[in-house]
Design an enzyme around this catalytic site. Sequence first.
Site, short mmCIF file in Angstrom:
data_model
loop_
_atom_site.label_atom_id
_atom_site.label_comp_id
_atom_site.label_asym_id
_atom_site.label_seq_id
_atom_site.Cartn_x
_atom_site.Cartn_y
_atom_site.Cartn_z
CD GLU A 26 -1.54 1.93 7.66
OE1 GLU A 26 -2.59 1.34 8.00
OE2 GLU A 26 -1.47 2.66 6.65
CG ASN A 71 -4.85 3.22 2.99
OD1 ASN A 71 -5.10 2.17 2.39
ND2 ASN A 71 -5.80 3.95 3.55
CD GLU A 172 -7.94 -1.27 2.21
OE1 GLU A 172 -7.96 -0.05 2.04
OE2 GLU A 172 -8.53 -1.83 3.16
CD GLU A 307 -6.24 -3.04 6.60
OE1 GLU A 307 -7.11 -2.16 6.73
OE2 GLU A 307 -5.25 -2.92 5.86
CD GLN A 362 -3.56 0.13 11.80
OE1 GLN A 362 -2.53 0.49 12.33
NE2 GLN A 362 -3.90 0.58 10.59
#
Length: 511
Positions: A26, A71, A172, A307, A362
């Site tokens: 990410e 996010n 999410e 995740e 991650q």
Amino acid sequence: MKTKIFADANLTIGTVDPHLYGSFIEHLGRAVYEGIYEPDHPTANGDGFRGDVAALIKELNVPVVRYPGGNFLSGYDWTDGIGPKDKRPTRLDLAWFSTESNQFGTDEFMKWCRFAGVEPMMAVNMGTGTIKDAARLVEYCNHEGGTTISEARKANGAQEPYGVRYWCIGNEMDGPWQIGHLTAEEYGRKALEAAKVMRWANGELAEENGRKWSGAPLKLVVSGSSNHEMKTFPEWDRVVLEHTYRHVDYLSMHRYYMYDEDREHPLEDFLGSADDMSEYIGTLKATIEYVRAKLRSRKQVKISFDEWNIWSVTAPRREPLWKHAPHLLEDVYTFRDALVFAGLMNTLLNHCDVVKLGCLAQLVNVIAPIMTEKGGGTFRQTTFYPFKAISNAARGETARTFSDSPVFGNMYGTARCVNEAVNHDRARRTVCVSLVNYASCACETELELRSFGGLKAQSYLEMANSDLSAVNGFDGERVVPQNKELPTVKDGSRVSLRLPPMSWSFLTFTY
Ligand code: AHR
């Protein structure tokens, strides 16, 4: 303590999809910048990709990497990250209170995937993004040419389409922390429309319109609950699936487990994480089955566990403000974490019939198995080792196991002291067994591995440590598996082992 574990080659749970061993990068902290991309690093190639990091990713045998969030995704405009680098904007990243220079974007990620030998798994923004942005990103990646967007890709250096198959529709979206958080109804409707236009941009359904199409269909992942503690779980999943079932291939699930002795998470809860994860998968599987039955569908939607990991609460999450590539979420994993981590991997394997894709969240620097220093070296976290051993060996099928392991009580109910997974790779004629002993005493363990053929022990790794808080670092890797003397296999099927207290053992056999 004693336990007996039984498996039979004829009793299998399902086939392990190699995509189960995926991971995630990410735009967060130093995952991209100073992680996989650092043009001034001594091991960087001409594109600025760190060679030392790519070598470690190859050791892990990661087949697929999800990108660009997380996010971050919900505030990201993918057009900021393409074209000449000196023209790309610097933006505020409202997910992580950082700044984003956009020096690494879609084209760099595609090149990096080739460099690292992984398949890309892209995600489209369902927070601030529209279904038009989503369709256009598919067009940019997968359309041959002749349109402004596909020609822009060519002008940016990629003549051939990237042919990206795996796509997440948002991230999410059930969480109030998400930029552009939606209700299940809102997201379900939007995800359905996004799925349609993404498939159309990929050329799918052209035959329904009387045209020929010979491309590969997209594999679409719709966002499930962020975790099973959400008040909206599992209703969110039901509603979203009812809207999208016919158009998607996977329902996503996420889960991080934490240990924090100073707070309300005692060790027993943490050590029981693998069994809790198993129950969580079971509930989602049942939800998928409910919707499938309700819609009278023959199609089988699978789970993308995109995740999962251990995430403590100690490393900074949102400081300092508005820095580029700040040190965020740089958890240093303990030996204790590695034990729980190995159990989570066992759980994924034991649900391989329905969990067909997984992303360890991650991959580098951010809650990751690989850590880097700017301009300097790397180290393998404690969790690197179970991932590496299991992803390289546990292929083929997962065998159904029967065990009489003692249990311990915790906030989830009970959990097994000895947690196992047995895998059978018929092509390679191998069997591997992963065993975690969560008890503070040794466990005399009898394995009975029937009908696999005459087994011969090939390797035996063990991670044991009297210091549960031991960690690895740039100054050395102290928490690593040790090679053990190979056990005798009686009658080609029976093995007696002594599992040390708080340990992970991993055995491979050939036949
Ligand atoms: O992996 C870190 C964050 O955890 C991701 O950005 C988000 O999807 C999840 O809450």
